[in-house]
Design a protein around this motif. Structure first.
Motif, PDB file in Angstrom:
ATOM      1  N   ARG A  96     -14.535  -1.728  -3.397  1.00 43.85           N
ATOM      2  CA  ARG A  96     -13.284  -0.962  -3.361  1.00 43.85           C
ATOM      3  C   ARG A  96     -12.279  -1.486  -2.337  1.00 43.85           C
ATOM      4  O   ARG A  96     -11.145  -1.028  -2.291  1.00 43.85           O
ATOM      5  N   CYS A 120      -8.093  -7.172   8.516  1.00 42.63           N
ATOM      6  CA  CYS A 120      -7.091  -7.722   7.616  1.00 42.63           C
ATOM      7  C   CYS A 120      -6.972  -9.223   7.849  1.00 42.63           C
ATOM      8  O   CYS A 120      -7.000  -9.683   8.993  1.00 42.63           O
ATOM      9  N   ARG A 164      -9.496  -3.791  -0.797  1.00 48.31           N
ATOM     10  CA  ARG A 164      -8.482  -4.679  -1.365  1.00 48.31           C
ATOM     11  C   ARG A 164      -8.669  -6.112  -0.874  1.00 48.31           C
ATOM     12  O   ARG A 164      -9.282  -6.359   0.159  1.00 48.31           O
ATOM     13  N   ALA A 165      -8.114  -7.052  -1.605  1.00 47.04           N
ATOM     14  CA  ALA A 165      -8.349  -8.483  -1.396  1.00 47.04           C
ATOM     15  C   ALA A 165      -7.976  -8.974   0.000  1.00 47.04           C
ATOM     16  O   ALA A 165      -8.527  -9.948   0.461  1.00 47.04           O
ATOM     17  N   THR A 166      -7.042  -8.351   0.670  1.00 47.53           N
ATOM     18  CA  THR A 166      -6.619  -8.847   1.985  1.00 47.53           C
ATOM     19  C   THR A 166      -7.484  -8.335   3.127  1.00 47.53           C
ATOM     20  O   THR A 166      -7.223  -8.649   4.275  1.00 47.53           O
ATOM     21  N   THR A 204       0.850  -1.191   0.000  1.00 44.35           N
ATOM     22  CA  THR A 204       0.000   0.000   0.000  1.00 44.35           C
ATOM     23  C   THR A 204       0.883   1.237   0.000  1.00 44.35           C
ATOM     24  O   THR A 204       1.871   1.312   0.711  1.00 44.35           O
TER      25      THR A 204
END
Length: 104
Positions: free
Chosen positions: A56, A79, A58-60, A20
Motif C-alpha cells: 500500500r 521518502c 506509494r512508489a516514492t 497526495t
C-alpha cells in the motif's frame, strides 16, 4: 495500538509529498541537520501483515531503519529525495499527525 510515542534523532525533515490529497508529508534523512526531531508513533505490525502494508506504500516511499531518541532503530517509511520536485518543508509542524491536524 501504539507501542511507543517518540521522536526521531536529530537529522530528519518533513516535506509535502506532491500528488497526495489530502497533503501528506514524507520523512527525509538529512544528516547535516541538527536539533530537529520529528514525532513518530511506533506501531506493532505482525510479520504476516508486512507484505500487505508495503504493497500500500506509494512508489516514492520505502521502508528503512530510522534512529529515534532512545538510540534504537525502528522501521519507518522514508521518502526518496528525487520525488520532491518543488519541496515544501513542513518540519516545523513536528510530525505527520500534527501536520495533518493543522491542515484539517
Amino acid at each position: 495500538m501504539k507501542l511507543d510515542e517518540t521522536t526521531t534523532a536529530p537529522g530528519y525533515r518533513l516535506y509535502v509529498l506532491p500528488g497526495t490529497e489530502p497533503s501528506n508529508p514524507g520523512l527525509i534523512h538529512d544528516p547535516v541537520v541538527s536539533g530537529l526531531e520529528i514525532a513518530v508513533d511506533v506501531l506493532p505490525l505482525p510479520a504476516t501483515a508486512f507484505e500487505a502494508f508495503v504493497a500500500r506504500i506509494r512508489a516514492t516511499l520505502g521502508i528503512c531503519k530510522i534512529t529515534v531518541t532512545h538510540s534504537w532503530a525502528v522501521s519507518w517509511s522514508l521518502c526518496e529525495a528525487h520525488a520532491l520536485k518543488a519541496p515544501k518543508e513542513v518540519t516545523a509542524f513536528g510530525g505527520r499527525s500534527s501536520f495533518r491536524v493543522a491542515r484539517a
